[in-house]
Each structure stands twice: as structure tokens, then as C-alpha cells.
Design an enzyme around this catalytic site. Structure first.
Site, PDB file in Angstrom:
ATOM      1  N   ARG A  36      -9.641   6.840   3.605  1.00 43.58           N
ATOM      2  CA  ARG A  36     -10.969   7.723   3.383  1.00 43.58           C
ATOM      3  C   ARG A  36     -12.236   7.112   3.185  1.00 43.58           C
ATOM      4  O   ARG A  36     -12.831   7.611   4.403  1.00 43.58           O
ATOM      5  CB  ARG A  36     -10.652   9.063   2.349  1.00 43.58           C
ATOM      6  CG  ARG A  36      -9.384   9.504   3.090  1.00 43.58           C
ATOM      7  CD  ARG A  36      -9.046  10.743   1.872  1.00 43.58           C
ATOM      8  NE  ARG A  36      -8.865   9.606   0.756  1.00 43.58           N
ATOM      9  CZ  ARG A  36      -8.179  10.204  -0.346  1.00 43.58           C
ATOM     10  NH1 ARG A  36      -7.831  11.484  -1.070  1.00 43.58           N
ATOM     11  NH2 ARG A  36      -7.907   9.668  -1.120  1.00 43.58           N
ATOM     12  N   ASP A  40      -5.105  12.716   1.871  1.00 42.74           N
ATOM     13  CA  ASP A  40      -4.804  11.157   2.102  1.00 42.74           C
ATOM     14  C   ASP A  40      -3.836  10.930   2.334  1.00 42.74           C
ATOM     15  O   ASP A  40      -2.756  11.214   2.491  1.00 42.74           O
ATOM     16  CB  ASP A  40      -4.462  11.114  -0.074  1.00 42.74           C
ATOM     17  CG  ASP A  40      -4.433  10.329  -0.045  1.00 42.74           C
ATOM     18  OD1 ASP A  40      -4.375   8.949   0.990  1.00 42.74           O
ATOM     19  OD2 ASP A  40      -3.574   9.063  -1.076  1.00 42.74           O
ATOM     20  N   CYS A  45     -12.892   7.401  -2.764  1.00 39.73           N
ATOM     21  CA  CYS A  45     -11.515   8.265  -2.719  1.00 39.73           C
ATOM     22  C   CYS A  45     -10.828   7.841  -4.309  1.00 39.73           C
ATOM     23  O   CYS A  45     -11.262   7.252  -5.310  1.00 39.73           O
ATOM     24  CB  CYS A  45     -10.882   7.520  -1.636  1.00 39.73           C
ATOM     25  SG  CYS A  45     -10.850   6.383  -0.866  1.00 39.73           S
TER      26      CYS A  45
HETATM   27  P1  4NP Z   1      -7.748   6.451  -0.070  1.00 36.37           P
HETATM   28  O1  4NP Z   1      -6.292   6.026  -0.379  1.00 36.37           O
HETATM   29  O2  4NP Z   1      -7.859   6.668  -1.645  1.00 36.37           O
HETATM   30  O3  4NP Z   1      -8.077   7.143   1.114  1.00 36.37           O
HETATM   31  O4  4NP Z   1      -8.153   4.520  -0.133  1.00 36.37           O
HETATM   32  C1  4NP Z   1      -5.149   5.753  -0.606  1.00 36.37           C
HETATM   33  C2  4NP Z   1      -4.911   3.876  -0.429  1.00 36.37           C
HETATM   34  C3  4NP Z   1      -4.346   3.621  -1.755  1.00 36.37           C
HETATM   35  C4  4NP Z   1      -3.125   4.384  -2.268  1.00 36.37           C
HETATM   36  C5  4NP Z   1      -3.680   5.847  -2.702  1.00 36.37           C
HETATM   37  C6  4NP Z   1      -4.274   6.279  -1.670  1.00 36.37           C
HETATM   38  N1  4NP Z   1      -2.644   3.329  -3.297  1.00 36.37           N
HETATM   39  O5  4NP Z   1      -1.507   4.384  -3.944  1.00 36.37           O
HETATM   40  O6  4NP Z   1      -2.347   2.475  -2.808  1.00 36.37           O
END
Ligand code: 4NP
Length: 164
Positions: free
Chosen positions: A12, A125, A6
């Protein structure tokens, strides 16, 4: 090895990693298939899972505690047979690193295995939302990993395995 990927590797993909790992370990491919995860971004490298993701997994009997975030880099193509992207942006970013051969073929959208996906092949997300978003993501992950675990043998035999 199979990688879940991800953006941040704290919501995720680590949830998908933990859930699929448990299912693989309970089946006939136990000890032969390893599930890993990474983010295309490096902001959270070394961090534990997002607390909301961890709480969601724990509530369903999964253990989130071992996770530490990693970044997906080109070397991951060397030791992973399959790379599952949580959304189209992740897929694009991974594809931009693909190095020829069959590397591009080994990148799949995770929800292309979701029996209820319809036209929507992205895991949204949940980072900016509330707990409800994590519950929705968990439900997608639970049913999609059931399907992946069911057809894993056939899926992996499509490729010359760099490793299992
Ligand atoms: P992930 O969610 O891609 O599902 O781990 C996110 C976690 C952090 C961030 C973006 C998406 N961020 O911008 O820090």
C-alpha cells in the site's frame, strides 16, 4: 517531506508514494515536496515492491522499479512534516513512537482525504488476497492522492516545516 506508512512497505504505502510523487512532480510544488514511504514492520526492509503492486502501478503508467522497503523509526518524525497511515493499526503503531510536540498531530489517516471514504477510513491490506484487492487499493490511492495534491500547500503550511 511526506511519508506514506503501512505495515510491510511493499504494497500500500509504496503504491501511494509513487502515485503522489508523480502528482507532486507535475504540479507547483515540484522540487519542494518529497514523498517517502515506510512500513512499521521490518520483515521486508531492502525488498522491492510486491509483484502484484508493481504490476498494478505499471498498468496505470507509473514506475514501481525504484522502490526498496524501509522501516518507520522515530527519526522519521525529524524530517517529515506529515505522516499518512494506511490503516488504524499503522496509525496506532506510529503514534506509539510519537515523541511529543506536534508529532501526534502530524499523523493522519491517508483515507481521511478520500472524497469517497464515508465512514471507512482504512486502506485494506491486499497482501493476502488476489489481484482484485490491488485494483481496489489502486483506485483509492488514485482518487485520494488527487485530493492530497490539491490541498498540499495548505496542509503543509499548518506545520513548522522541518523540511519541505
Ligand atoms: P503492506 O502489506 O503493509 O501494504 O505492505 C503487507 C505486506 C507484507 C505483510 C503484511 C502486509 N507481511 O506480513 O509480510
Amino acid at each position: 517531506m511526506i511519508a506514506m506508512v503501512c505495515l510491510g512497505n511493499i504494497c500500500r504505502s509504496p503504491m501511494a508514494q509513487v502515485v503522489l510523487s508523480d502528482k507532486v512532480d507535475a504540479g507547483s510544488l515540484a522540487g519542494r515536496v518529497l514523498v517517502t514511504s515506510a512500513g512499521t514492520g521490518d520483515w521486508h526492509v531492502g525488498n522491492e515492491m510486491d509483484r502484484r503492486a508493481a504490476v498494478t502501478l505499471s498498468a496505470h503508467g507509473y514506475d514501481p522499479s525504484a522502490h526498496r522497503a524501509e522501516q518507520f523509526t522515530v527519526s522519521w518524525f525529524d524530517d517529515h512534516d506529515l505522516i499518512m497511515a494506511m490503516d488504524r493499526s499503522n496509525h496506532r503503531n506510529i503514534g506509539a513512537l510519537a515523541v511529543g510536540g506536534d508529532t501526534a498531530d502530524r499523523i493522519r489517516l491517508f483515507r481521511s482525504f478520500d472524497p469517497l471514504a464515508g465512514d471507512d477510513l482504512e486502506v485494506p491490506d491486499p497482501w493476502y488476497g488476489g489481484q482484485g484487492g490491488f485494483d481496489d487499493v489502486f483506485a483509492m490511492i488514485e482518487r485520494t492522492t488527487d485530493e492530497i495534491a490539491r490541498c498540499l500547500d495548505a496542509l503543509l503550511s499548518e506545520f513548522d516545516s522541518p523540511s519541505t
